[in-house]
Design a protein around this motif. Structure first.
Motif, PDB file in Angstrom:
ATOM      1  N   ALA A 100      17.537  11.980   7.457  1.00  0.00           N
ATOM      2  CA  ALA A 100      18.438  11.638   6.358  1.00  0.00           C
ATOM      3  C   ALA A 100      19.863  11.358   6.825  1.00  0.00           C
ATOM      4  CB  ALA A 100      18.441  12.762   5.326  1.00  0.00           C
ATOM      5  N   ILE A 101      20.252  11.869   7.991  1.00  0.00           N
ATOM      6  CA  ILE A 101      21.645  11.713   8.441  1.00  0.00           C
ATOM      7  C   ILE A 101      21.815  10.593   9.446  1.00  0.00           C
ATOM      8  CG2 ILE A 101      22.186  14.131   7.982  1.00  0.00           C
ATOM      9  CD1 ILE A 101      21.876  14.718  10.910  1.00  0.00           C
ATOM     10  N   MET A 102      20.773   9.801   9.662  1.00  0.00           N
ATOM     11  CA  MET A 102      20.876   8.647  10.550  1.00  0.00           C
ATOM     12  C   MET A 102      21.453   7.466   9.765  1.00  0.00           C
ATOM     13  SD  MET A 102      17.469   8.640  12.918  1.00  0.00           S
ATOM     14  CE  MET A 102      17.127   9.942  14.096  1.00  0.00           C
ATOM     15  N   GLY A 103      22.777   7.347   9.769  1.00  0.00           N
ATOM     16  CA  GLY A 103      23.403   6.283   9.002  1.00  0.00           C
ATOM     17  C   GLY A 103      23.387   4.943   9.693  1.00  0.00           C
ATOM     18  N   ASN A 104      23.461   4.943  11.034  1.00  0.00           N
ATOM     19  CA  ASN A 104      23.451   3.702  11.800  1.00  0.00           C
ATOM     20  C   ASN A 104      22.889   3.980  13.190  1.00  0.00           C
ATOM     21  OD1 ASN A 104      25.663   4.701  13.492  1.00  0.00           O
ATOM     22  ND2 ASN A 104      26.975   4.300  11.709  1.00  0.00           N
ATOM     23  N   GLY A 105      22.771   2.934  13.993  1.00  0.00           N
ATOM     24  CA  GLY A 105      22.184   3.076  15.319  1.00  0.00           C
ATOM     25  C   GLY A 105      22.983   3.955  16.250  1.00  0.00           C
ATOM     26  N   HIS A 106      24.313   3.968  16.090  1.00  0.00           N
ATOM     27  CA  HIS A 106      25.164   4.798  16.941  1.00  0.00           C
ATOM     28  C   HIS A 106      24.880   6.281  16.696  1.00  0.00           C
ATOM     29  CE1 HIS A 106      27.570   1.209  17.945  1.00  0.00           C
ATOM     30  NE2 HIS A 106      27.434   0.901  16.667  1.00  0.00           N
ATOM     31  N   GLN A 107      24.825   6.659  15.430  1.00  0.00           N
ATOM     32  CA  GLN A 107      24.495   8.044  15.100  1.00  0.00           C
ATOM     33  C   GLN A 107      23.069   8.377  15.521  1.00  0.00           C
ATOM     34  OE1 GLN A 107      25.122   8.436  10.901  1.00  0.00           O
ATOM     35  NE2 GLN A 107      27.322   7.997  10.999  1.00  0.00           N
ATOM     36  N   ALA A 108      22.166   7.436  15.328  1.00  0.00           N
ATOM     37  CA  ALA A 108      20.755   7.678  15.647  1.00  0.00           C
ATOM     38  C   ALA A 108      20.561   7.993  17.122  1.00  0.00           C
ATOM     39  CB  ALA A 108      19.911   6.467  15.252  1.00  0.00           C
ATOM     40  N   PHE A 109      21.326   7.334  18.006  1.00  0.00           N
ATOM     41  CA  PHE A 109      21.184   7.572  19.449  1.00  0.00           C
ATOM     42  C   PHE A 109      21.458   9.039  19.781  1.00  0.00           C
ATOM     43  CE2 PHE A 109      23.063   7.862  23.694  1.00  0.00           C
ATOM     44  CZ  PHE A 109      22.080   7.247  24.467  1.00  0.00           C
ATOM     45  N   PHE A 110      22.542   9.575  19.263  1.00  0.00           N
ATOM     46  CA  PHE A 110      22.912  10.950  19.598  1.00  0.00           C
ATOM     47  C   PHE A 110      22.069  11.970  18.835  1.00  0.00           C
ATOM     48  CE2 PHE A 110      26.714   8.493  20.735  1.00  0.00           C
ATOM     49  CZ  PHE A 110      26.888   8.916  22.043  1.00  0.00           C
ATOM     50  N   ILE A 111      21.631  11.629  17.628  1.00  0.00           N
ATOM     51  CA  ILE A 111      20.741  12.539  16.901  1.00  0.00           C
ATOM     52  C   ILE A 111      19.398  12.645  17.609  1.00  0.00           C
ATOM     53  CG2 ILE A 111      19.436  12.839  14.758  1.00  0.00           C
ATOM     54  CD1 ILE A 111      21.869  11.635  13.303  1.00  0.00           C
ATOM     55  N   LEU A 112      18.857  11.515  18.063  1.00  0.00           N
ATOM     56  CA  LEU A 112      17.611  11.542  18.846  1.00  0.00           C
ATOM     57  C   LEU A 112      17.756  12.440  20.066  1.00  0.00           C
ATOM     58  CD1 LEU A 112      16.226   7.871  18.988  1.00  0.00           C
ATOM     59  CD2 LEU A 112      15.110   9.867  17.992  1.00  0.00           C
TER      60      LEU A 112
END
Length: 518
Positions: A100-112
Motif C-alpha cells: 500500500a505504501i509503494m507510491g512510485n518506483g523510487h519508493q518501491a526500490f527501497f521498500i523491496l
C-alpha cells in the motif's frame, strides 16, 4: 625456550589440499571430493597409517557434524516454522501491508530492499526471494520499477546484506568462528559482520539506485507495465546454470516458491488457497506474533551490549542460536495447532521438523567434509578427533605454516584484510558462499595474531567476500538464478548490473573494518 617449527610432509600435503580446493572452486566444480581426498592424504602423511587415513575421512565429517550440528538444527526449526506459517498464509500477510505504501518506483526500490532484508535476516533469503517476488515485486513493477531494478534490490538486500551477516540464525558466524579457533566467539564475528554488511549493503544499494536512475529503469506507474511483465517467459538461464557449483540451487529456487507471481490485491485473493474463517483469524495473529517473537529475541541479544545487563544477561557461545531455534520451534508448534487442531498437529509438527532437516542437509550437507578438512589444520581437539591421536599430539598445520612464513607476510593491515577478502571471493566462485568459510576462518585465526589484526574482524571480512560473491550477487550460477528467475530477467545481465555496486561496497566495508575494528 620455543622449539623451531619443523615443516613435514603433512604440512605440504595440507597446502596442496588448500590449493586443490581453491582451484576446484575457481573451476566451478564441487569441492567435496577434493576435500575428502585432501583429508586422506594429510592424515596418511601424518600418521603413516593407511587404516588411520581411511578412518580420518569418516572422522573429519563426524567431527564437523558435532561442531556444526547446532547450525543444522536452527535451520531445520526455522524452516519448519516457515512451512507452518505458509499453511496459514501468515508469511504473505506479514509483507502485504507494504504494497500500500509503494507510491512510485523510487519508493518501491527501497521498500523491496528493506522487506527482503528483514525477512532474509530471520528466515534466510530462501523464503524471502519467492515471497517478496510473489507479493511485492508485481506491485513495484506496476508503480514503475523495472524488473531488473527489482532483482537488484532483492539480491543486494537478501543474498548480500542479510546472508553475509546472518546475524539472527548465526550459521555463517558460527562456521567462521569455529574455524578460527577457540579464542574467537561467534557473537564477536556476528557483530563485526553485521556492521560490515550494513556498510557494504548501504553503499551497494545507493550505487545501484543511482545506476537505475541513470539508465532510466524507473518509469511512471502503469498497469500496462505489469501486464507486459506477466506476459514474459523465463529466460532459460536457470536451467543452464542450476547444476553448477556446490550449493543445491534447485532446492533454493524451488523449496519455498509460489507457482505464480501475485499482482494486485484481488489477484492475491484469487491465487492463494482459500482458508476458512477460523484459520483466517489465526493467520492474522501469527503474521503479527512471528515478527514480535523474533524482535524479542533480537532485543535479548542486543540490549546487554548496550549496557542493560541488569535486565538481560549477555548470551555466550551457542546461547543465541539456541534462543533463535527455540523461538522458531515454539512459534511452529503454536501455528501448527492453530492450523491443524491439537490432534492432527501431533503428526504435522513432526512432518514440519522432518522437512526442515531434509532442507538443512540438502542446502548445507556438503559443508561437512569441507569443514572437516580445514578443522584438521587447526590443531587441538578438532585435529585430534580427526586424526585419532591425543590432543597434545595433533599438529596445528595451518598455524605452523603461517608462523614459518611470518617473515614474508606483510605487516600492513590493509594488505592482509584485502588478501583475506580476495580469498573469500575466490572461494565464493563455486556459487555457494558458505563452503569457503572454513578456509577464511582458518586463515583469519592464523594471520590475525601474526600481523596484530583482530581475528573476529578478519573473519568477518572473509565472510563478506565469500557470501556476497557466492551467496548470490556476483556469480550467475549461485542462488542469484532464483532472484533472476522470479523477476523474469536474464541472470547474466543482473550480474553485470550488480558488479560495480557490490565490489565498491565490499571495498569500502574492508577499509572501514581496518580503520575502526582492527
Amino acid at each position: 625456550m620455543t622449539h623451531p617449527i619443523v615443516i613435514t610432509a603433512a604440512h605440504w600435503a595440507y597446502v596442496a589440499g588448500i590449493l586443490a580446493v581453491v582451484l576446484t572452486m575457481v573451476l566451478r566444480a564441487n569441492v567435496v571430493l577434493p576435500s575428502i581426498v585432501a583429508t586422506f592424504v594429510v592424515a596418511l602423511a601424518w600418521t603413516a597409517s593407511p587404516v588411520g587415513a581411511v578412518a580420518s575421512i569418516f572422522n573429519a565429517s563426524f567431527v564437523a557434524a558435532k561442531e556444526l550440528f547446532n547450525i543444522f538444527l536452527v535451520i531445520s526449526l526455522i524452516t519448519a516454522l516457515l512451512n507452518a506459517l505458509k499453511t496459514l498464509r501468515s508469511d504473505v500477510l506479514m509483507v502485504q501491508p507494504f504494497r500500500a505504501i509503494m507510491g512510485n518506483g523510487h519508493q518501491a526500490f527501497f521498500i523491496l530492499a528493506a522487506v527482503t532484508y528483514v525477512i532474509s535476516l530471520f528466515f534466510w533469503p530462501t523464503p524471502a526471494v519467492p515471497l517478496v517476488s510473489a507479493v511485492l515485486l508485481p506491485a513495484a513493477i506496476a508503480v514503475g520499477l523495472s524488473p531488473l531494478a527489482g532483482a537488484m534490490a532483492i539480491a543486494i538486500a537478501g543474498q548480500g546484506m542479510a546472508l553475509s551477516s546472518d546475524y539472527v540464525i548465526g550459521v555463517a558466524p558460527a562456521i567462521s568462528a569455529k574455524a578460527a579457533g577457540a579464542t574467537v566467539s561467534a557473537a564477536a564475528v556476528a557483530d563485526r559482520a553485521l556492521a560490515l554488511s550494513l556498510i557494504a549493503g548501504g553503499v551497494a544499494l545507493l550505487l545501484a539506485y543511482l545506476t537505475i536512475r541513470r539508465r532510466k529503469l524507473i518509469q511512471p506507474g502503469s498497469e500496462a507495465l505489469l501486464e507486459q511483465w506477466q506476459r514474459q517467459s523465463g529466460n532459460g538461464d536457470a536451467k543452464q546454470l542450476e547444476a553448477a557449483g556446490t550449493f543445491d540451487k534447485a532446492e533454493i529456487a524451488r523449496g519455498t516458491s509460489y507457482e505464480e507471481p501475485l499482482a494486485i490485491d484481488d489477484k492475491l485473493r484469487h491465487h492463494l488457497p482459500l482458508i476458512d474463517k477460523r484459520r483466517a483469524g489465526w493467520s492474522k495473529l501469527f503474521a503479527i506474533l512471528t515478527p514480535l517473537g523474533f524482535a524479542a529475541v533480537i532485543a535479548v541479544m542486543i540490549l546487554p551490549k548496550l549496557g542493560l545487563r541488569g535486565i538481560f544477561t549477555e548470551l555466550k557461545g551457542g546461547d543465541a542460536a539456541a534462543l533463535v531455534g527455540g523461538m522458531g520451534a515454539v512459534l511452529m508448534i503454536l501455528a501448527t495447532i492453530a492450523a491443524e487442531g491439537a490432534r492432527k498437529s501431533l503428526d504435522v509438527c513432526a512432518e514440519h521438523i522432518t522437512d526442515g532437516f531434509v532442507f538443512a542437509f540438502k542446502a548445507m550437507g556438503s559443508v561437512l567434509p569441507i569443514a572437516g578438512f580445514f578443522f584438521m589444520g587447526a590443531g587441538g581437539d578438532l585435529a585430534a578427533g580427526i586424526l585419532n591421536v591425543p590432543a597434545g599430539e595433533a599438529p596445528p598445520l595451518l598455524f605452523d605454516l603461517v608462523q614459518t612464513a611470518q617473515a614474508f607476510i606483510p605487516q600492513n593491515h590493509y594488505l592482509v584484510a584485502f588478501g583475506v577478502l580476495l580469498v573469500g571471493m575466490i572461494t565464493g566462485i563455486d556459487g555457494s558462499g558458505f563452503a569457503g568459510l572454513p578456509l577464511t576462518g582458518s586463515l583469519s585465526g592464523a594471520l590475525g595474531p601474526a600481523v596484530g589484526l583482530n581475528v573476529a574482524t578478519l573473519c568477518a571480512v572473509g565472510q563478506m567476500g565469500a557470501v556476497w560473491t557466492g551467496g548470490g550477487t556476483l556469480i550467475a550460477w549461485s542462488s542469484l538464478i532464483a532472484v533472476a528467475g522470479f523477476a523474469r530477467v536474464p541472470v547474466l545481465e543482473t550480474v553485470r548490473m550488480l558488479l560495480v555496486p557490490v565490489l565498491t561496497g565490499l571495498f569500502v566495508a574492508t577499509v572501514c573494518a581496518v580503520l575502526f575494528w582492527s
